[in-house]
Design an enzyme around this catalytic site. Structure first.
Site, PDB file in Angstrom:
ATOM      1  N   GLN A  25     -13.244  -0.031   4.558  1.00 13.28           N
ATOM      2  CA  GLN A  25     -13.140   0.375   5.968  1.00 13.28           C
ATOM      3  C   GLN A  25     -12.139   1.518   6.071  1.00 13.28           C
ATOM      4  OE1 GLN A  25     -11.591  -2.838   8.344  1.00 13.28           O
ATOM      5  NE2 GLN A  25     -10.867  -1.450   9.920  1.00 13.28           N
ATOM      6  N   SER A  30      -8.600  -1.264   2.155  1.00 15.31           N
ATOM      7  CA  SER A  30      -8.838  -2.412   1.278  1.00 15.31           C
ATOM      8  C   SER A  30     -10.115  -2.210   0.466  1.00 15.31           C
ATOM      9  CB  SER A  30      -8.987  -3.692   2.101  1.00 15.31           C
ATOM     10  OG  SER A  30      -7.827  -3.930   2.853  1.00 15.31           O
ATOM     11  N   GLU A  53     -12.246  -8.629  13.460  1.00 12.07           N
ATOM     12  CA  GLU A  53     -11.226  -8.919  12.436  1.00 12.07           C
ATOM     13  C   GLU A  53     -10.274  -9.996  12.932  1.00 12.07           C
ATOM     14  OE1 GLU A  53      -9.453  -5.623   9.594  1.00 12.07           O
ATOM     15  OE2 GLU A  53      -9.787  -4.777  11.561  1.00 12.07           O
TER      16      GLU A  53
HETATM   17  C1  LIG Z   1      -3.084  -5.880   3.676  1.00 13.81           C
HETATM   18  C2  LIG Z   1      -3.556  -4.763   4.572  1.00 13.81           C
HETATM   19  C3  LIG Z   1      -4.882  -4.373   4.531  1.00 13.81           C
HETATM   20  C4  LIG Z   1      -5.329  -3.314   5.331  1.00 13.81           C
HETATM   21  N1  LIG Z   1      -6.640  -2.918   5.216  1.00 13.81           N
HETATM   22  C5  LIG Z   1      -7.072  -1.852   5.929  1.00 13.81           C
HETATM   23  C6  LIG Z   1      -8.399  -1.352   5.742  1.00 13.81           C
HETATM   24  O1  LIG Z   1      -9.191  -1.894   4.954  1.00 13.81           O
HETATM   25  N2  LIG Z   1      -8.769  -0.268   6.436  1.00 13.81           N
HETATM   26  C7  LIG Z   1      -7.954   0.362   7.321  1.00 13.81           C
HETATM   27  O2  LIG Z   1      -8.385   1.325   7.938  1.00 13.81           O
HETATM   28  N3  LIG Z   1      -6.674  -0.068   7.507  1.00 13.81           N
HETATM   29  C8  LIG Z   1      -6.218  -1.165   6.833  1.00 13.81           C
HETATM   30  N4  LIG Z   1      -4.919  -1.603   6.996  1.00 13.81           N
HETATM   31  C9  LIG Z   1      -4.020  -0.837   7.866  1.00 13.81           C
HETATM   32  C10 LIG Z   1      -3.623  -1.522   9.158  1.00 13.81           C
HETATM   33  O3  LIG Z   1      -4.691  -1.581  10.066  1.00 13.81           O
HETATM   34  C11 LIG Z   1      -2.427  -0.749   9.715  1.00 13.81           C
HETATM   35  O4  LIG Z   1      -1.373  -0.873   8.781  1.00 13.81           O
HETATM   36  C12 LIG Z   1      -1.997  -1.248  11.054  1.00 13.81           C
HETATM   37  O5  LIG Z   1      -2.947  -0.962  12.045  1.00 13.81           O
HETATM   38  C13 LIG Z   1      -0.625  -0.658  11.480  1.00 13.81           C
HETATM   39  O6  LIG Z   1      -0.621   0.724  11.385  1.00 13.81           O
HETATM   40  P1  LIG Z   1       0.563   1.495  10.611  1.00 13.81           P
HETATM   41  O7  LIG Z   1       0.723   0.845   9.274  1.00 13.81           O
HETATM   42  O8  LIG Z   1       0.252   2.944  10.660  1.00 13.81           O
HETATM   43  O9  LIG Z   1       1.875   1.174  11.435  1.00 13.81           O
HETATM   44  P2  LIG Z   1       2.373   1.942  12.740  1.00 13.81           P
HETATM   45  O10 LIG Z   1       1.251   2.065  13.704  1.00 13.81           O
HETATM   46  O11 LIG Z   1       3.067   3.203  12.327  1.00 13.81           O
HETATM   47  O12 LIG Z   1       3.418   0.932  13.317  1.00 13.81           O
HETATM   48  C14 LIG Z   1       4.778   0.869  12.860  1.00 13.81           C
HETATM   49  C15 LIG Z   1       5.515  -0.163  13.709  1.00 13.81           C
HETATM   50  O13 LIG Z   1       5.549   0.267  15.083  1.00 13.81           O
HETATM   51  C16 LIG Z   1       5.014  -0.725  15.940  1.00 13.81           C
HETATM   52  N5  LIG Z   1       4.279  -0.093  17.045  1.00 13.81           N
HETATM   53  C17 LIG Z   1       3.420   0.955  16.972  1.00 13.81           C
HETATM   54  N6  LIG Z   1       2.921   1.242  18.186  1.00 13.81           N
HETATM   55  C18 LIG Z   1       3.459   0.352  19.051  1.00 13.81           C
HETATM   56  C19 LIG Z   1       3.323   0.103  20.447  1.00 13.81           C
HETATM   57  N7  LIG Z   1       2.503   0.865  21.207  1.00 13.81           N
HETATM   58  N8  LIG Z   1       4.028  -0.908  21.007  1.00 13.81           N
HETATM   59  C20 LIG Z   1       4.852  -1.690  20.242  1.00 13.81           C
HETATM   60  N9  LIG Z   1       5.031  -1.506  18.917  1.00 13.81           N
HETATM   61  C21 LIG Z   1       4.339  -0.508  18.322  1.00 13.81           C
HETATM   62  C22 LIG Z   1       4.086  -1.514  15.056  1.00 13.81           C
HETATM   63  O14 LIG Z   1       3.855  -2.824  15.573  1.00 13.81           O
HETATM   64  C23 LIG Z   1       4.823  -1.530  13.726  1.00 13.81           C
HETATM   65  O15 LIG Z   1       5.792  -2.541  13.732  1.00 13.81           O
HETATM   66  C24 LIG Z   1      -4.438  -2.656   6.212  1.00 13.81           C
HETATM   67  C25 LIG Z   1      -3.093  -3.071   6.284  1.00 13.81           C
HETATM   68  C26 LIG Z   1      -2.648  -4.105   5.458  1.00 13.81           C
HETATM   69  C27 LIG Z   1      -1.218  -4.507   5.528  1.00 13.81           C
END
Ligand SMILES: Cc1cc2nc3c(=O)[nH]c(=O)nc-3n(C[C@H](O)[C@H](O)[C@H](O)COP(=O)(O)OP(=O)(O)OC[C@H]3O[C@@H](n4cnc5c(N)ncnc54)[C@H](O)[C@@H]3O)c2cc1C
Length: 363
Positions: free
Chosen positions: A119, A154, A238
């Site tokens: 994805q 993933s 999901e």
């Molecule tokens: C094990 C694992 C598998 C994954 N698999 C996939 C996959 O297959 N495909 C894919 O596309 N993605 C995947 N992801 C990614 C996942 O969807 C993102 O990590 C997640 O959406 C968070 O985005 P980010 O890491 O960019 O964090 P950020 O969006 O940068 O967030 C950083 C911090 O800020 C906080 N934050 C951000 N915006 C707000 C808000 N508006 N209000 C309050 N707090 C906020 C967040 O809660 C977090 O604590 C995976 C992640 C993990 C850990």
């Protein structure tokens, strides 16, 4: 509410138990070994008639009520085998937004495990705020050319296909300029770089760089600009109870931890983990009975996801309290639980959705 199996469900459970008894201990359940053989496990489950239980028969599923998925999850946990690979959200995304031709071409291979998927949504600068994604797909004759950088993808190292979100129109409001595609991972212009998790696992996910990769225009899922609707379907599923069958695993781990502390005072973390795991088990049952009554959920999936995260992290804390850092399996349960509040949308984002879309708070 009667949670006992019907005669048909009991017969299914017996057949499954017999099949699992022959395989107990033959598939690794954690670490890189697990990820390396996950596809084999998927295909074995499907070939024996135990995968895709609630999905359409015409695409290789069994069209059974969702309670069969829960029976499957319970018996997999009981037998100590790996869980079922979770890809229901991709099946739902493609199934709901792809036309019949795309579904017929891609769903059977996705469901029987002969074609592996990833994805491609998140990017280094677009996770929680997914609509800010900058990967582009530009029309070139009968194809689109993809340029950009995806991360946390993933299964990207084994994927044959990627369900990709890319910007096709930079001149409209940002949610409206995103389209979804089925992109072949086997072509020039795609580089896959594995990421190492803190548990040491290197085969679970990676980052994917697109530099001139091509995707035929007829592999766009839905119409141009409809990618956001697909993304909402995918992330909504999901977070749903079908993928919450893990509650059986949490309950089992809690019982194992309790057995290890017999004779001495159990740590408070364990008592709390027992409460969380049981709350989740009952919550999942309530959701399932609602599903069986035809109630479909939207933003309520965020409540499910949040409860699941709390349960998994409570169990992770208990595992650490009981095993310290000496027991690799318990340490791994703790380390992996940290990812739960990030994957599929962070806990903060779930709380925002609950506040604004369920409780009606804010502006
Ligand atoms: C094990 C694992 C598998 C994954 N698999 C996939 C996959 O297959 N495909 C894919 O596309 N993605 C995947 N992801 C990614 C996942 O969807 C993102 O990590 C997640 O959406 C968070 O985005 P980010 O890491 O960019 O964090 P950020 O969006 O940068 O967030 C950083 C911090 O800020 C906080 N934050 C951000 N915006 C707000 C808000 N508006 N209000 C309050 N707090 C906020 C967040 O809660 C977090 O604590 C995976 C992640 C993990 C850990």
């Amino acid at each position: 509410m009667d949670f006992r199996d019907s005669p048909e469900e009991a017969a299914f459970r017996d057949r499954l138990r017999d099949w699992l008894a022959e395989r107990a201990g033959t598939f690794p359940t954690s670490g890189d070994e697990y990820w390396a053989r996950q596809g084999e496990w998927h295909r074995a489950l499907h070939a024996a008639g135990f995968f895709g239980l609630s999905w359409p028969e015409r695409y290789g599923g069994h069209e059974l009520p969702p309670v069969y998925d829960v029976i499957l999850d319970e018996e997999l946990a009981r037998a100590g085998t790996p869980p079922r690979p979770s890809l229901g959200y991709l099946v739902q995304g493609l199934g709901r937004h792809g036309g019949e031709e795309l579904c017929r071409r891609f769903l059977p291979g996705m469901i029987d495990g002969t074609e592996r998927w990833c994805q491609g949504f998140s990017e280094p600068g677009a996770g929680s705020d997914l609509a800010s994604l900058t990967t582009t797909a530009t029309r070139d004759g009968d194809a689109y050319v993809v340029q950009g950088h995806k991360i946390w993808t993933s299964y990207s190292d084994v994927a044959d296909w990627c369900l990709l979100l890319a910007r096709t129109d930079p001149d409209v409001p940002r949610h409206k300029g995103i389209s979804a595609f089925v992109v072949s991972m086997h072509q020039p212009g795609i580089e896959q770089r594995p990421l190492k998790m803190m548990s040491g696992v290197t085969k679970e996910f990676g980052q994917v760089l697109f530099d001139g990769a091509r995707v035929p225009a007829d592999q766009m899922v839905g119409a141009p600009g409809e990618g956001w609707a697909l993304a909402m379907t995918v992330v909504g599923h999901e977070r749903e109870p079908a993928t919450l069958g893990f509650s059986a695993r949490y309950g089992k781990l809690v019982r194992q931890l309790a057995a290890r502390t017999k004779g001495s005072a159990p740590p408070p973390e364990l008592a709390w983990a027992a409460v969380e795991a049981e709350m989740l088990r009952l919550h999942v049952r309530r959701r399932l009975s609602e599903q069986l009554d035809g109630v479909s959920h939207g933003p309520e999936g965020s409540l499910d996801k949040l409860l699941m995260t709390w349960a998994e992290q409570a169990v992770g804390h208990a595992a650490l309290a009981v095993g310290g850092t000496e027991d690799p399996e318990l340490l791994n349960a703790y380390l992996y639980s940290r990812a739960q509040s990030v994957m599929g949308g962070t806990s903060q984002i779930q709380k925002n959705i609950i506040a604004s879309r369920i409780l009606g708070l804010g502006d």
